[in-house]
Design an enzyme around this catalytic site. Structure first.
Site, PDB file in Angstrom:
ATOM      1  N   ASP A 277       0.839  -1.209   0.000  1.00  0.00           N
ATOM      2  CA  ASP A 277       0.000   0.000   0.000  1.00  0.00           C
ATOM      3  C   ASP A 277       0.871   1.254   0.000  1.00  0.00           C
ATOM      4  O   ASP A 277       2.007   1.251   0.480  1.00  0.00           O
ATOM      5  CB  ASP A 277      -0.913  -0.029   1.239  1.00  0.00           C
ATOM      6  CG  ASP A 277      -2.129   0.873   1.078  1.00  0.00           C
ATOM      7  OD1 ASP A 277      -2.353   1.402  -0.019  1.00  0.00           O
ATOM      8  OD2 ASP A 277      -2.857   1.043   2.083  1.00  0.00           O
TER       9      ASP A 277
ATOM     10  N   LEU B  62      10.655 -20.187  -4.561  1.00  0.00           N
ATOM     11  CA  LEU B  62       9.570 -19.410  -3.958  1.00  0.00           C
ATOM     12  C   LEU B  62       8.292 -19.465  -4.794  1.00  0.00           C
ATOM     13  O   LEU B  62       8.350 -19.385  -6.024  1.00  0.00           O
ATOM     14  CB  LEU B  62      10.021 -17.942  -3.852  1.00  0.00           C
ATOM     15  CG  LEU B  62       8.978 -16.944  -3.364  1.00  0.00           C
ATOM     16  CD1 LEU B  62       8.913 -16.936  -1.836  1.00  0.00           C
ATOM     17  CD2 LEU B  62       9.301 -15.535  -3.856  1.00  0.00           C
TER      18      LEU B  62
ATOM     19  N   HIS C 154       2.331   3.281  -8.935  1.00  0.00           N
ATOM     20  CA  HIS C 154       2.112   1.853  -9.194  1.00  0.00           C
ATOM     21  C   HIS C 154       3.274   1.277 -10.004  1.00  0.00           C
ATOM     22  O   HIS C 154       3.723   0.164  -9.774  1.00  0.00           O
ATOM     23  CB  HIS C 154       0.798   1.633  -9.955  1.00  0.00           C
ATOM     24  CG  HIS C 154      -0.420   2.041  -9.178  1.00  0.00           C
ATOM     25  ND1 HIS C 154      -0.607   1.688  -7.866  1.00  0.00           N
ATOM     26  CD2 HIS C 154      -1.509   2.775  -9.519  1.00  0.00           C
ATOM     27  CE1 HIS C 154      -1.765   2.179  -7.439  1.00  0.00           C
ATOM     28  NE2 HIS C 154      -2.323   2.854  -8.422  1.00  0.00           N
TER      29      HIS C 154
HETATM   30  C1  IPE Z   1      -5.602  -2.699  -0.158  1.00  0.00           C
HETATM   31  O1  IPE Z   1      -5.227  -1.375  -0.337  1.00  0.00           O
HETATM   32  C2  IPE Z   1      -5.584  -3.419  -1.452  1.00  0.00           C
HETATM   33  C3  IPE Z   1      -4.281  -3.622  -2.086  1.00  0.00           C
HETATM   34  C4  IPE Z   1      -3.131  -3.279  -1.584  1.00  0.00           C
HETATM   35  C5  IPE Z   1      -4.318  -4.259  -3.353  1.00  0.00           C
HETATM   36  P1  IPE Z   1      -6.291  -0.217  -0.502  1.00  0.00           P
HETATM   37  O2  IPE Z   1      -5.520   1.025  -0.640  1.00  0.00           O
HETATM   38  O3  IPE Z   1      -7.245  -0.552  -1.571  1.00  0.00           O
HETATM   39  O4  IPE Z   1      -7.069  -0.286   0.894  1.00  0.00           O
HETATM   40  P2  IPE Z   1      -7.961   0.801   1.619  1.00  0.00           P
HETATM   41  O5  IPE Z   1      -8.977   1.282   0.640  1.00  0.00           O
HETATM   42  O6  IPE Z   1      -7.055   1.916   2.038  1.00  0.00           O
HETATM   43  O7  IPE Z   1      -8.545   0.079   2.785  1.00  0.00           O
HETATM   44  C1  IPE Z   2      -1.610   0.228  -3.318  1.00  0.00           C
HETATM   45  O1  IPE Z   2      -1.395   1.587  -3.399  1.00  0.00           O
HETATM   46  C2  IPE Z   2      -1.880  -0.400  -4.649  1.00  0.00           C
HETATM   47  C3  IPE Z   2      -3.277  -0.802  -4.846  1.00  0.00           C
HETATM   48  C4  IPE Z   2      -4.247  -0.735  -3.971  1.00  0.00           C
HETATM   49  C5  IPE Z   2      -3.598  -1.305  -6.149  1.00  0.00           C
HETATM   50  P1  IPE Z   2      -2.587   2.628  -3.365  1.00  0.00           P
HETATM   51  O2  IPE Z   2      -2.988   2.932  -4.768  1.00  0.00           O
HETATM   52  O3  IPE Z   2      -3.697   2.160  -2.504  1.00  0.00           O
HETATM   53  O4  IPE Z   2      -1.869   3.880  -2.740  1.00  0.00           O
HETATM   54  P2  IPE Z   2      -2.470   4.908  -1.703  1.00  0.00           P
HETATM   55  O5  IPE Z   2      -3.019   4.126  -0.566  1.00  0.00           O
HETATM   56  O6  IPE Z   2      -3.546   5.667  -2.416  1.00  0.00           O
HETATM   57  O7  IPE Z   2      -1.312   5.772  -1.329  1.00  0.00           O
HETATM   58 MG    MG Z   3      -4.110   2.389  -0.550  1.00  0.00          MG
END
Ligand code: IPE
Ligand code: IPE
Ligand code: MG
Length: 263
Positions: free
Chosen positions: A37, A148, A54
């Site tokens: 995240d 892995l 990303h």
């Molecule tokens: C969780 O992250 C999903 C992934 C890392 C793929 P999100 O960014 O979607 O989660 P929330 O919305 O903050 O809970």
């Molecule tokens: C995690 O990063 C990747 C996915 C959920 C696909 P985020 O896109 O949720 O990044 P933040 O949380 O907005 O910083």
């Molecule tokens: Mg996120």
């Protein structure tokens, strides 16, 4: 307290190589699960579009995968796209759906060289055709690898997974193939998408969020949780090593009075 501080100080001055050597002699988690995240915030900090975060995060995936493989971790599950992430803007979803193809096309030779096996949990049917093709191809090519297991959670949601398990069990009971009394934890485990994997021992979530966001709710019942402020694109080998060290210093009791700390 003082001893704890001194231990920390010693750890600080130990070189990365020494630390790697030490963790390898202790109990390694069999299965590490990561909620990757913070990509969006990483990009925002740099005044870049979210998708740049990303893309950068993909490099972390490569680094952490290779490192986990070197350490002898058996399975690494990476939460890449949740069933709730479809709520995001189409442009971001489209970009995210291109990443498996880009990642696997670029790194497949390296994954083969290192004996890494690609797998996926989640609803593959709902993915765009090109994403499905890229993942299926990588799974096929790497299926005999014995290193892995790199398991992508893609269009994965734990509640949806459990709904499927419950429906399947209900169908088996209804058709007379199973007695209600036969349903136990092992039966439920065997119906999960993770059935063939060891239970996750360690869960890591980056970016400072302290929640599960619908990730492996059943499977994580006894995992050790590590939350770090580091954003996923900034996460690196040293962060992962630190997580393993923290894990190895935890006392896992599984409800009993005796811990399993070894080494
Ligand atoms: C969780 O992250 C999903 C992934 C890392 C793929 P999100 O960014 O979607 O989660 P929330 O919305 O903050 O809970
Ligand atoms: C995690 O990063 C990747 C996915 C959920 C696909 P985020 O896109 O949720 O990044 P933040 O949380 O907005 O910083
Ligand atoms: Mg996120």
């Amino acid at each position: 307290m003082l001893r704890k501080l001194m231990r920390k100080k010693t750890a600080d001055i130990q070189s990365l190589q020494e630390r790697i050597h030490t963790v390898k002699q202790r109990q390694m988690p069999n299965h590490v699960a990561i909620i990757m995240d913070g990509n969006g915030r990483w990009a925002k900090q740099r005044k870049m579009p979210r998708i740049a975060g990303h893309h950068e995060g993909m490099k972390t995936v490569r680094q952490v995968t290779n490192f986990a493989n070197d350490l002898g971790v058996k399975a690494l599950t990476l939460y890449a796209f949740s069933t709730e992430n479809w709520k995001r803007p189409k442009i971001e979803i489209d970009f995210l759906m291109n990443l498996p193809g880009e990642f696997l096309n670029t790194y497949l030779p390296e994954l083969m060289e290192k004996g890494i096996k690609v797998e996926m949990i989640g609803n593959m049917d709902a993915l765009p055709a090109h994403t499905k093709t890229a993942i299926t191809k990588a799974m096929e090519i790497t299926k005999n690898n014995t290193g892995l297991i790199l398991n992508f959670a893609m269009n994965y949601g734990s509640r949806l997974e459990l709904v499927h398990v419950m429906k399947e069990l209900a169908r088996e009971v209804e058709s007379g193939n199973m007695e209600i009394e036969a349903i136990d934890e092992n039966v439920i485990n065997s119906k999960l998408m993770t059935a063939h994997l060891p239970e996750p021992d360690l869960l890591i979530r980056t970016s400072g969020e302290v929640r599960l966001s619908n990730f492996m709710l059943w499977q994580l019942a006894y995992a050790e949780f590590i939350f770090t402020e580091v954003l996923w694109p900034d996460y690196n080998e040293e962060c992962f090593l630190q997580a393993i060290e923290d894990f190895q210093n935890r006392d896992r009791r599984f409800g009993s009075l005796e811990g399993d700390r070894k080494g």
